[in-house]
Design a protein around this motif. Structure first.
Motif, PDB file in Angstrom:
ATOM      1  N   ASP A 125       0.653  -1.383   0.004  1.00 59.51           N
ATOM      2  CA  ASP A 125       0.020  -0.022   0.008  1.00 59.51           C
ATOM      3  C   ASP A 125       0.891   1.176  -0.080  1.00 59.51           C
ATOM      4  O   ASP A 125       0.699   2.058  -0.791  1.00 59.51           O
ATOM      5  CB  ASP A 125      -0.969   0.062   1.027  1.00 59.51           C
ATOM      6  CG  ASP A 125      -2.025  -0.856   0.990  1.00 59.51           C
ATOM      7  OD1 ASP A 125      -2.456  -1.331  -0.019  1.00 59.51           O
ATOM      8  OD2 ASP A 125      -2.585  -1.344   2.175  1.00 59.51           O
ATOM      9  N   ARG A 126       1.995   1.255   0.718  1.00 52.81           N
ATOM     10  CA  ARG A 126       2.772   2.583   0.765  1.00 52.81           C
ATOM     11  C   ARG A 126       3.499   2.792  -0.503  1.00 52.81           C
ATOM     12  O   ARG A 126       3.544   3.897  -0.765  1.00 52.81           O
ATOM     13  CB  ARG A 126       3.812   2.300   1.802  1.00 52.81           C
ATOM     14  CG  ARG A 126       3.081   2.258   3.477  1.00 52.81           C
ATOM     15  CD  ARG A 126       2.657   3.405   3.737  1.00 52.81           C
ATOM     16  NE  ARG A 126       3.556   4.536   3.729  1.00 52.81           N
ATOM     17  CZ  ARG A 126       4.179   5.388   4.750  1.00 52.81           C
ATOM     18  NH1 ARG A 126       3.761   4.786   5.880  1.00 52.81           N
ATOM     19  NH2 ARG A 126       4.833   6.211   4.757  1.00 52.81           N
ATOM     20  N   VAL A 127       3.808   1.794  -0.993  1.00 53.65           N
ATOM     21  CA  VAL A 127       4.554   1.964  -2.517  1.00 53.65           C
ATOM     22  C   VAL A 127       3.226   2.369  -3.486  1.00 53.65           C
ATOM     23  O   VAL A 127       3.466   3.119  -4.258  1.00 53.65           O
ATOM     24  CB  VAL A 127       4.952   0.816  -3.119  1.00 53.65           C
ATOM     25  CG1 VAL A 127       5.466   0.794  -4.465  1.00 53.65           C
ATOM     26  CG2 VAL A 127       6.162   0.329  -2.205  1.00 53.65           C
ATOM     27  N   ALA A 128       2.212   1.940  -3.485  1.00 52.20           N
ATOM     28  CA  ALA A 128       0.993   2.232  -4.293  1.00 52.20           C
ATOM     29  C   ALA A 128       0.781   3.573  -4.008  1.00 52.20           C
ATOM     30  O   ALA A 128       0.409   4.504  -4.998  1.00 52.20           O
ATOM     31  CB  ALA A 128      -0.146   1.382  -3.939  1.00 52.20           C
ATOM     32  N   GLU A 129       0.441   4.140  -3.005  1.00 49.40           N
ATOM     33  CA  GLU A 129       0.204   5.466  -2.522  1.00 49.40           C
ATOM     34  C   GLU A 129       1.298   6.469  -2.953  1.00 49.40           C
ATOM     35  O   GLU A 129       1.275   7.522  -3.352  1.00 49.40           O
ATOM     36  CB  GLU A 129       0.058   5.676  -0.834  1.00 49.40           C
ATOM     37  CG  GLU A 129      -1.145   4.756  -0.419  1.00 49.40           C
ATOM     38  CD  GLU A 129      -1.063   4.671   1.096  1.00 49.40           C
ATOM     39  OE1 GLU A 129      -0.300   4.991   1.598  1.00 49.40           O
ATOM     40  OE2 GLU A 129      -2.119   4.007   1.299  1.00 49.40           O
ATOM     41  N   LEU A 130       2.794   5.973  -2.850  1.00 49.08           N
ATOM     42  CA  LEU A 130       3.857   6.966  -3.534  1.00 49.08           C
ATOM     43  C   LEU A 130       3.592   7.024  -4.848  1.00 49.08           C
ATOM     44  O   LEU A 130       4.012   8.095  -5.403  1.00 49.08           O
ATOM     45  CB  LEU A 130       5.094   6.153  -3.063  1.00 49.08           C
ATOM     46  CG  LEU A 130       6.476   6.730  -3.506  1.00 49.08           C
ATOM     47  CD1 LEU A 130       7.628   6.358  -2.508  1.00 49.08           C
ATOM     48  CD2 LEU A 130       6.563   6.630  -4.730  1.00 49.08           C
ATOM     49  N   LEU A 131       3.412   5.973  -5.674  1.00 48.67           N
ATOM     50  CA  LEU A 131       3.035   6.177  -7.079  1.00 48.67           C
ATOM     51  C   LEU A 131       1.966   6.829  -7.425  1.00 48.67           C
ATOM     52  O   LEU A 131       1.856   7.762  -8.383  1.00 48.67           O
ATOM     53  CB  LEU A 131       3.163   4.658  -7.580  1.00 48.67           C
ATOM     54  CG  LEU A 131       4.345   3.862  -7.546  1.00 48.67           C
ATOM     55  CD1 LEU A 131       3.976   2.629  -8.141  1.00 48.67           C
ATOM     56  CD2 LEU A 131       5.473   4.620  -8.179  1.00 48.67           C
ATOM     57  N   ARG A 132       0.711   6.487  -6.663  1.00 50.02           N
ATOM     58  CA  ARG A 132      -0.253   7.352  -6.991  1.00 50.02           C
ATOM     59  C   ARG A 132       0.112   8.833  -6.829  1.00 50.02           C
ATOM     60  O   ARG A 132      -0.536   9.730  -7.448  1.00 50.02           O
ATOM     61  CB  ARG A 132      -1.603   6.942  -6.124  1.00 50.02           C
ATOM     62  CG  ARG A 132      -2.953   7.733  -6.038  1.00 50.02           C
ATOM     63  CD  ARG A 132      -3.663   7.406  -7.510  1.00 50.02           C
ATOM     64  NE  ARG A 132      -4.395   6.086  -7.056  1.00 50.02           N
ATOM     65  CZ  ARG A 132      -5.144   5.574  -7.872  1.00 50.02           C
ATOM     66  NH1 ARG A 132      -5.086   5.931  -9.202  1.00 50.02           N
ATOM     67  NH2 ARG A 132      -5.825   4.398  -7.542  1.00 50.02           N
ATOM     68  N   ALA A 133       0.726   9.449  -5.708  1.00 50.48           N
ATOM     69  CA  ALA A 133       0.709  10.844  -5.405  1.00 50.48           C
ATOM     70  C   ALA A 133       1.765  11.294  -6.568  1.00 50.48           C
ATOM     71  O   ALA A 133       1.619  12.472  -6.737  1.00 50.48           O
ATOM     72  CB  ALA A 133       1.487  10.774  -4.191  1.00 50.48           C
ATOM     73  N   ARG A 134       2.573  10.490  -7.016  1.00 50.72           N
ATOM     74  CA  ARG A 134       3.510  10.962  -8.121  1.00 50.72           C
ATOM     75  C   ARG A 134       2.790  10.829  -9.768  1.00 50.72           C
ATOM     76  O   ARG A 134       3.288  10.869 -10.914  1.00 50.72           O
ATOM     77  CB  ARG A 134       4.859  10.049  -8.178  1.00 50.72           C
ATOM     78  CG  ARG A 134       5.557  10.305  -7.235  1.00 50.72           C
ATOM     79  CD  ARG A 134       6.478  11.424  -6.980  1.00 50.72           C
ATOM     80  NE  ARG A 134       7.541  11.024  -8.015  1.00 50.72           N
ATOM     81  CZ  ARG A 134       8.716  10.443  -7.632  1.00 50.72           C
ATOM     82  NH1 ARG A 134       8.902  10.006  -6.550  1.00 50.72           N
ATOM     83  NH2 ARG A 134       9.534  10.378  -8.647  1.00 50.72           N
ATOM     84  N   GLY A 135       1.382  10.786  -9.638  1.00 51.54           N
ATOM     85  CA  GLY A 135       0.527  10.672 -10.726  1.00 51.54           C
ATOM     86  C   GLY A 135       0.656   9.403 -11.743  1.00 51.54           C
ATOM     87  O   GLY A 135       0.124   9.405 -12.920  1.00 51.54           O
TER      88      GLY A 135
END
Length: 350
Positions: free
Chosen positions: A208-218
């Motif tokens: 989840d943390r990796v997914a959220e990092l990527l989502r925040a970067r578009g």
């Protein structure tokens, strides 16, 4: 852990030193991978050309891990992957049981931890919520049971029937999620000998943390698997990602096909780590009895987050199917798929 770069963004990391990883046996290939999951369909045709696929494969907390990003800029994609992998390494230094300097190892050694990392506080608080939602079936304090079984079967003269009833009772007395006091300033155990394992939830949290990092970067239309699997949106082909529940009895066999769109899936199965050659004893423990779970070959859970799916797949491995719907609803998960000993699949919704 070492890292080597091969062509493009494809990377592999050296194997973790963690013994008896419950997910080490999984083969990662094609579009989707994770515990109990198998890829369907290989590369995706349609809207995203193969040249836009950037992929990393390695290890996270002893689990096979992979990251697939569809991105038009190779240099930017490489930076995204590097940042994601760095986040994985950072969180490993919090949750690892096999790094003596990790926050979790220090907590288990000392019984208390001042100024704990925020991620540890968050995950222990989430663990307590899932423990309550499942009536204690999910319990991160079963580490004394793991240590008991590992020590027992590590002896050359081990009784094939497992640890004695008395030894199990002693280990169970050191368990109980209610005995972990958590706040921003300190984590502390209520009783001597207690210890926590987050192996039933940490891979989902890191995913989840990796997914959220990527989502925040578009980033969109991406599949993250750091031991469990989470999809950001559907596949680049304009349809849901397709995943298969593996048949534990047959190499490369599939028992069911599922669609995944902006959801997560996690699978738990005792066959992932077996203490004995006969396969009677495994890493999933029933906190109420101290015995190993043998109801199902595997349990897969779909949920909005990989953290939730991971915790629920662990808990449902020891619960009867008739308690699944209430546990799913209480935890916020969507659906569960139980693989019975005869290979049949039973599903339940929240």
């Amino acid at each position: 852990m070492s890292k080597t770069m091969t062509e493009g963004l494809r990377k592999t990391r050296g194997a973790s030193s963690a013994p008896m990883s419950r997910r080490r046996f999984i083969r990662i290939s094609g579009a989707v991978a994770g515990l109990g999951l198998a890829a369907l369909g290989g590369r995706f045709p349609g809207k995203a050309a193969p040249s836009l696929l950037h992929e990393w494969r390695g290890v996270a907390l002893g689990a096979d891990a992979s990251l697939r990003i569809y991105h038009p800029d190779a240099a930017d994609a490489e930076r995204l992957v590097a940042d994601a992998v760095a986040e994985v390494h950072r969180l490993e230094r919090v949750f690892s049981l096999y790094d003596n300097t990790s926050a979790l190892s220090r907590l288990n050694r000392d019984g208390t931890l001042a100024d704990p990392p925020q991620e540890l506080v968050e995950l222990l608080a989430a663990s307590a919520r899932y423990s309550r939602a499942t009536g204690g079936a999910f319990d991160p304090t079963v580490q004394p049971l793991w240590e008991l079984y590992a020590a027992h079967f590590g002896r050359p003269d081990a009784d094939p029937n497992g640890p004695s009833t008395a030894d199990i009772a002693i280990a169970r007395a050191r368990c109980g999620y209610e005995g972990v006091a958590v706040d921003d300033g300190q984590v502390a155990f209520a009783r001597p000998g207690m210890a926590v394992t987050l192996n039933g939830i940490a891979q989902g949290y890191i995913t989840d943390r990796v997914a959220e990092l990527l989502r925040a970067r578009g980033v969109t239309h991406t599949l993250v698997d750091m031991g469990e699997t989470r999809a950001l949106d559907g596949s680049p082909a304009g349809r849901p990602w397709s995943v298969g529940i593996k048949d534990p009895r047959v190499e490369d066999g599939l028992l069911a096909k599922l669609a995944l769109d902006n959801q997560a899936i996690a699978t738990s199965g005792g066959y992932g780590t077996e203490f004995d050659a006969a396969g009677r004893f495994n890493h999933i423990f029933d906190p109420a009895t101290g015995l190993c779970a043998n109801r199902y070959l595997s349990v897969s859970v779909i949920a909005p987050t990989a953290t939730c799916a991971d915790a629920l797949s662990t808990a449902l491995s020891i619960l009867p199917i008739d308690r699944a719907s209430s546990a799913l609803a209480g935890a916020g998960a969507t659906r569960a798929y139980f693989v019975l000993p005869d290979g049949s699949v039973v599903d339940r919704s929240a």
